[in-house]
Design an enzyme around this catalytic site. Sequence first.
Site, PDB file in Angstrom:
ATOM      1  N   ASN A 186     -35.855 -37.757 -63.392  1.00 48.35           N
ATOM      2  CA  ASN A 186     -36.064 -39.158 -63.792  1.00 48.35           C
ATOM      3  C   ASN A 186     -35.332 -39.496 -65.084  1.00 48.35           C
ATOM      4  OD1 ASN A 186     -37.850 -39.210 -61.676  1.00 48.35           O
ATOM      5  ND2 ASN A 186     -39.561 -40.003 -62.865  1.00 48.35           N
ATOM      6  N   ILE A 187     -34.564 -40.570 -65.035  1.00 43.29           N
ATOM      7  CA  ILE A 187     -33.791 -40.977 -66.216  1.00 43.29           C
ATOM      8  C   ILE A 187     -33.967 -42.479 -66.451  1.00 43.29           C
ATOM      9  CG2 ILE A 187     -31.446 -41.208 -67.162  1.00 43.29           C
ATOM     10  CD1 ILE A 187     -30.777 -38.629 -65.537  1.00 43.29           C
ATOM     11  N   ASP A 188     -34.499 -42.810 -67.581  1.00 46.99           N
ATOM     12  CA  ASP A 188     -34.618 -44.205 -67.993  1.00 46.99           C
ATOM     13  C   ASP A 188     -34.055 -44.403 -69.403  1.00 46.99           C
ATOM     14  OD1 ASP A 188     -35.193 -46.857 -68.248  1.00 46.99           O
ATOM     15  OD2 ASP A 188     -37.355 -46.663 -68.231  1.00 46.99           O
ATOM     16  N   ASP A 211     -42.429 -46.044 -59.747  1.00 48.32           N
ATOM     17  CA  ASP A 211     -42.553 -45.050 -60.820  1.00 48.32           C
ATOM     18  C   ASP A 211     -43.928 -45.209 -61.490  1.00 48.32           C
ATOM     19  OD1 ASP A 211     -41.618 -43.043 -62.532  1.00 48.32           O
ATOM     20  OD2 ASP A 211     -40.731 -44.481 -63.940  1.00 48.32           O
TER      21      ASP A 211
END
Length: 311
Positions: A256-258, A82
């Site tokens: 995208n997941i954080d 990433d």
Amino acid sequence: MPLVTTTEMFRRAYDGGYAIGAFNVNNMEIVQGITEAAQECGAPLILQVSAGARKYAKHVYLIKLVEAALEDTGLPIALHLDHGADFEICKSCIDGGFTSVMIDGSHHSFEENIAVTKQVADYAHERGVVVEGELGRLAGVEDEVNVSSADSSYTDPAQVEEFVTRTGVDSLAIAIGTLHGAYKFKPGTKPQLRFDILEEIAWRLPGFPIVLHGASSVIPEFVAKVNQYGGSMPDAAGVPEEMLREATKMAVCKINIDSDLRLAMTASVREHLYEHPDHFDPRQYLTPARDAIRSMVKHKIINVLGCGGKA
Ligand code: G3H
Ligand code: 13P
Ligand code: ZN
């Protein structure tokens, strides 16, 4: 099954009108929570690692954790870098077993972005690894950018064909108003995501997979729980899930997941330690934290991404 690239995942997602979740991993509980959810839903998966994650956990530990998840679940899993900042970190991940890397040249000029992205794509493709590039610029969590005045950082659709053709990238991250981190939008206001830009990009790049960064919804239940159990987060709001669903039906194949993972885990740990102040065995609070990640990721797969049963 070995680690896979995202090529087949994206082709099917594009045609099927759904997206693959790309979740950031930093430790074993996060890897397990995510992969257990994907397994229960039969979902393909991208596990992504930032430079910060590599610094925190070390490359070799993350690789081995993901290999363990692969063996444990039998799912198609891609391991992705990433926000690779330069050729060196991308090369290190390509040489070190990743199947996908992002070269984030969005802070460079158009020509410099093309040059470094092409350098990474050439190196990666010779080794069977795929590459995500970025055009347009997302604000970071600390940037406090006022989205309505940030037009200049949106992706310019007129540049995308030239960028993709000259670099050879396999997917493209774009900026349409999403933001990294937990403090994206004023709570109570409806974010103005530029779906018109996404639509034009999709029209200019037919069949080409688009990536959305900064796509956490900053689930209010988690923020409330953090604050209920001793935290002091300011009001926070993220990308509404119905907007993400809409994007998955267009050209967006990777979301995208954080931040939502961080919030799920922190809310759970805070609640547990508040309710059980005598506990000091990390397994006591990390078990519910892992469960919280699993149920949040299941919710995303079923209700937002639409990739359940697509493994
Ligand atoms: O977009 C960035 C990701 O949320 C990773 O964050 O660099 O703090 O690991 P990090
Ligand atoms: P969030 O901060 O919205 O979770 O975005 C994560 C991301 O884009 C990772 O690259
Ligand atoms: Zn990002």
